[in-house]
Scaffold this motif. Structure first.
Motif, PDB file in Angstrom:
ATOM      1  N   THR A 149       0.836  -1.201   0.000  1.00  0.00           N
ATOM      2  CA  THR A 149       0.000   0.000   0.000  1.00  0.00           C
ATOM      3  C   THR A 149       0.870   1.250   0.000  1.00  0.00           C
ATOM      4  O   THR A 149       1.765   1.389   0.821  1.00  0.00           O
ATOM      5  CB  THR A 149      -0.917   0.010   1.236  1.00  0.00           C
ATOM      6  OG1 THR A 149      -1.745  -1.163   1.211  1.00  0.00           O
ATOM      7  CG2 THR A 149      -1.793   1.247   1.253  1.00  0.00           C
ATOM      8  N   PRO A 150       0.621   2.190  -0.924  1.00  0.00           N
ATOM      9  CA  PRO A 150       1.441   3.407  -0.967  1.00  0.00           C
ATOM     10  C   PRO A 150       1.318   4.219   0.334  1.00  0.00           C
ATOM     11  O   PRO A 150       0.247   4.267   0.911  1.00  0.00           O
ATOM     12  CB  PRO A 150       0.867   4.186  -2.137  1.00  0.00           C
ATOM     13  CG  PRO A 150       0.118   3.170  -2.957  1.00  0.00           C
ATOM     14  CD  PRO A 150      -0.406   2.177  -1.964  1.00  0.00           C
ATOM     15  N   ARG A 151       2.402   4.851   0.787  1.00  0.00           N
ATOM     16  CA  ARG A 151       3.764   4.707   0.357  1.00  0.00           C
ATOM     17  C   ARG A 151       4.257   3.327   0.722  1.00  0.00           C
ATOM     18  O   ARG A 151       4.233   2.935   1.890  1.00  0.00           O
ATOM     19  CB  ARG A 151       4.628   5.785   1.007  1.00  0.00           C
ATOM     20  CG  ARG A 151       6.069   5.796   0.579  1.00  0.00           C
ATOM     21  CD  ARG A 151       6.326   6.684  -0.608  1.00  0.00           C
ATOM     22  NE  ARG A 151       6.231   8.122  -0.231  1.00  0.00           N
ATOM     23  CZ  ARG A 151       5.564   8.978  -0.963  1.00  0.00           C
ATOM     24  NH1 ARG A 151       4.940   8.564  -2.056  1.00  0.00           N
ATOM     25  NH2 ARG A 151       5.473  10.231  -0.611  1.00  0.00           N
ATOM     26  N   ALA A 152       4.674   2.537  -0.282  1.00  0.00           N
ATOM     27  CA  ALA A 152       5.142   1.172  -0.051  1.00  0.00           C
ATOM     28  C   ALA A 152       6.385   1.185   0.832  1.00  0.00           C
ATOM     29  O   ALA A 152       7.058   2.206   0.984  1.00  0.00           O
ATOM     30  CB  ALA A 152       5.444   0.499  -1.391  1.00  0.00           C
ATOM     31  N   GLY A 153       6.692   0.046   1.399  1.00  0.00           N
ATOM     32  CA  GLY A 153       7.867  -0.054   2.258  1.00  0.00           C
ATOM     33  C   GLY A 153       8.031  -1.472   2.773  1.00  0.00           C
ATOM     34  O   GLY A 153       7.420  -2.415   2.268  1.00  0.00           O
ATOM     35  N   HIS A 295       0.327  19.612  -3.961  1.00  0.00           N
ATOM     36  CA  HIS A 295       0.869  18.305  -3.589  1.00  0.00           C
ATOM     37  C   HIS A 295      -0.078  17.220  -4.099  1.00  0.00           C
ATOM     38  O   HIS A 295      -1.229  17.126  -3.667  1.00  0.00           O
ATOM     39  CB  HIS A 295       0.994  18.248  -2.057  1.00  0.00           C
ATOM     40  CG  HIS A 295       1.408  16.918  -1.499  1.00  0.00           C
ATOM     41  ND1 HIS A 295       2.727  16.552  -1.359  1.00  0.00           N
ATOM     42  CD2 HIS A 295       0.670  15.885  -1.005  1.00  0.00           C
ATOM     43  CE1 HIS A 295       2.792  15.348  -0.794  1.00  0.00           C
ATOM     44  NE2 HIS A 295       1.556  14.916  -0.586  1.00  0.00           N
ATOM     45  N   ILE A 296       0.400  16.410  -5.057  1.00  0.00           N
ATOM     46  CA  ILE A 296      -0.396  15.309  -5.608  1.00  0.00           C
ATOM     47  C   ILE A 296       0.277  14.001  -5.207  1.00  0.00           C
ATOM     48  O   ILE A 296       1.404  13.717  -5.615  1.00  0.00           O
ATOM     49  CB  ILE A 296      -0.504  15.406  -7.145  1.00  0.00           C
ATOM     50  CG1 ILE A 296      -1.142  16.744  -7.554  1.00  0.00           C
ATOM     51  CG2 ILE A 296      -1.310  14.245  -7.709  1.00  0.00           C
ATOM     52  CD1 ILE A 296      -1.164  16.989  -9.052  1.00  0.00           C
ATOM     53  N   ASP A 297      -0.404  13.223  -4.386  1.00  0.00           N
ATOM     54  CA  ASP A 297       0.243  12.028  -3.852  1.00  0.00           C
ATOM     55  C   ASP A 297      -0.819  11.078  -3.302  1.00  0.00           C
ATOM     56  O   ASP A 297      -2.012  11.391  -3.245  1.00  0.00           O
ATOM     57  CB  ASP A 297       1.226  12.417  -2.747  1.00  0.00           C
ATOM     58  CG  ASP A 297       2.290  11.352  -2.488  1.00  0.00           C
ATOM     59  OD1 ASP A 297       2.284  10.311  -3.190  1.00  0.00           O
ATOM     60  OD2 ASP A 297       3.120  11.546  -1.586  1.00  0.00           O
ATOM     61  N   TYR A 298      -0.343   9.886  -2.886  1.00  0.00           N
ATOM     62  CA  TYR A 298      -1.211   8.919  -2.244  1.00  0.00           C
ATOM     63  C   TYR A 298      -1.502   9.310  -0.796  1.00  0.00           C
ATOM     64  O   TYR A 298      -2.496   8.873  -0.216  1.00  0.00           O
ATOM     65  CB  TYR A 298      -0.563   7.533  -2.238  1.00  0.00           C
ATOM     66  CG  TYR A 298      -0.300   6.961  -3.598  1.00  0.00           C
ATOM     67  CD1 TYR A 298      -1.328   6.444  -4.375  1.00  0.00           C
ATOM     68  CD2 TYR A 298       0.998   6.915  -4.116  1.00  0.00           C
ATOM     69  CE1 TYR A 298      -1.080   5.894  -5.622  1.00  0.00           C
ATOM     70  CE2 TYR A 298       1.254   6.370  -5.367  1.00  0.00           C
ATOM     71  CZ  TYR A 298       0.216   5.868  -6.115  1.00  0.00           C
ATOM     72  OH  TYR A 298       0.461   5.345  -7.351  1.00  0.00           O
TER      73      TYR A 298
END
Length: 549
Positions: A149-153, A295-298
């Motif tokens: 799941t973003p941000r993946a890790g 800011h465009i992000d998950y």
């Protein structure tokens, strides 16, 4: 049929589509290694757990699905930390499995007894320990979902030795599709579109999440329609295709001295896509904290005084960009085209100098010129960390996402060789060229045996100067002297040959290109030792772009 915890765990991994596992066995985890024999999963034996997790991490980055690493207890687990931290910082999905002592020994002093959860939790998105074999399917499914799941890790799962032997006959694997998310809310997209339309000097700043293939596709559609000037961080390499290079002013990062930094300075609106501050801290590029930022992000922005977006489009990036693009006006030419062309010419002139640079030592720009003569759209370039990484990140262009690979968030030494190995496993076609300095190479050089054993073909270039030059340059700038950065030279050709690989040594700038062409035709891993000309390295670190200049 009766199954123990190890067997049901192995079955879970099969159901989740795992094809490779990287690791090193040991007594506390050997039941799972044994169970994997009866599955189609290929276990890649490595020489250090850190290298194993590097391999899993880049597999996660390139496939979008968690790479898997498997190690034993104690030092097996603790050796994972650097790789786990790198993956979590840089958005690479990993599921790490580590053995532990039996539950009855957990609170006693015992051989290789460790609190696995505590030592890994700071480097991961989640760290848990299995307490019952019947919980394995749900724990493993949740680990994969969390990692992806973003941000993946990275996610770590500790497995006590006796849990692997416990009966698990009543449970079955769980393998669900990853949950889908929608675009950002309509009103925030409309607000972003309005700001776009009002801006006189807007700039797109592409970050690490821009490199996801679905996001890159929508970014290309957006640029084709709007012709907005664009720059990227190092991990966003490859998003801009050749036919949109007239919008692109290169990459930025570390030090404020690139043409793209001037573009940022003069921007009245910065639109970040999939950007993380770890890639290029806003304290450098927005020193006064006065930039208007979308800011465009998950995920919501991590707020700095220098990074406080006026609009946040939070949701699936590709779906958000698709809706945003629909609301933006079409342009036939690049916005502020004359200024953009001037900055592009500055960058192009720097890169073109490489063709004429000659000598006994190979200049980085000559290396870049020569490598451009042999690579194509299918070639993957893998970079380690050092001053070579700065040269490559600024001046080597790629036009396919995830085909020019950097460790940007943690800047972790030693990744190049393990990354090249894992990349070849999942990309059997196309050239692979990895590059490291002679310092970084020795961090993971033993994995050359892994590449030989698995018959993996790629070329690894070692830039040799006998020092940790990236550190040295900063010491000289700060203190006008150096300390603890120089080491003895080694014979890399003999080193390669001792592992069963081929090795070549370049004796001058004119030898590199023919040597590289020859090496690319060889089977198996090939190492090229390159005496490097670092006489112009100081310029990489000089801050030459001040606000308004």
């Amino acid at each position: 049929m009766k199954k123990n915890g190890a067997q049901i765990l192995a079955q879970c991994l099969v159901e989740l589509g795992v094809k490779y596992i990287f690791g090193i066995p040991g007594a506390k985890i050997d039941a799972l290694f044994d169970a994997l024999i009866d599955t189609p999963i290929e276990v890649i034996l490595c020489h250090h757990e850190q290298n194993a997790v590097f391999m899993a991490g880049i597999m996660g980055r390139l496939t979008g699905k968690p790479g898997v690493v498997l190690v034993t207890s104690g030092p097996g687990v603790s050796n994972l930390i650097t790789g786990l931290l790198t993956a979590t910082t840089e958005g690479d999905p990993i599921v790490a499995l580590g053995g532990n002592v039996s539950r009855s020994m957990k609170l006693k002093e015992a051989h290789q007894s460790t609190d696995n959860v505590r030592i890994t939790e700071a480097a991961t998105k989640s760290s848990v320990e299995v307490s019952l074999a019947e919980n394995i399917p749900e724990i493993i499914e949740n680990a994969f979902r969390t990692a992806q799941t973003p941000r993946a890790g990275a996610v770590f799962v500790s497995i006590p030795q006796d849990v692997l032997l416990e009966d698990a006959s009543k449970v079955k694997p769980i393998a669900l599709s990853p949950p889908a998310t929608g675009p950002a809310p309509k009103d925030s997209i409309e607000k972003a579109a309005s700001l776009f339309a009002q801006a006189k000097t807007p700039v797109l700043l592409l970050g690490l999440e821009a490199s996801r293939r679905e996001n890159a596709t929508e970014i290309r559609n957006l640029l084709s329609k709007t012709r907005i000037p664009t720059i990227s961080t190092y991990q966003a390499a490859g998003v801009i295709p050749k036919d949109l290079l007239d919008c692109f002013v290169g990459r930025v990062g570390l030090f404020k001295n690139q043409p793209g930094d001037q573009l940022l300075d003069e921007a009245d609106l910065v639109i970040t896509i999939g950007y993380s501050p770890v890639e290029y801290v806003p304290e450098i590029w927005n020193t006064k904290g006065e930039k208007q930022i979308i800011h465009i992000d998950y995920k919501p922005a991590n707020i700095h005084s220098t990074y406080a977006p006026i609009v946040e489009n939070i949701g699936d990036i590709s779906k958000t960009l698709r809706l945003l693009t629909e609301q933006l006006p079409t342009r036939a030419t690049v916005q502020n085209g004359e200024k953009i062309a001037k900055l592009q010419n500055e960058l192009d002139e720097k890169i073109s100098k490489g063709k004429s640079l000659k000598g006994e030592l190979l200049h980085p720009l000559r290396f870049i010129h020569d490598i451009n003569q042999v690579i194509d759209e299918k070639t993957t370039i893998v970079s380690d960390i050092g001053t070579h990484y700065m040269w490559l990140a600024r001046y080597l262009f790629s036009h396919q996402p995830h085909h020019l690979l950097f460790s940007n968030g943690q800047q972790t030494l030693g990744v190049a060789l393990p990354w090249a190995i894992a990349t070849r496993l999942i990309r059997p076609e196309g050239q692979i060229i990895s590059i490291s300095g002679d310092g970084g190479f020795l961090f993971s050089a033993t994995e050359l045996e892994t590449a030989v054993r698995k018959k993996l073909s790629f070329v690894h270039c070692v830039w040799c100067d006998g020092a940790y030059d990236m550190v040295r340059q900063q010491q000289l700038i700060k203190y006008n002297r150096e300390t603890a950065v120089a080491f003895n030279r080694i014979n890399h050709v003999q080193f390669a040959e001792s592992f069963g690989a081929k090795g070549y040594r370049v004796e001058g700038s004119e030898e590199f290109l023919p040597t590289l062409k020859k090496a690319l035709l060889d089977e198996g891993p090939v190492l090229i030792e390159i005496p490097i000309d670092y006489s112009h390295n100081r310029e990489l670190f000089e801050i030459t772009r001040e606000p308004g200049h």
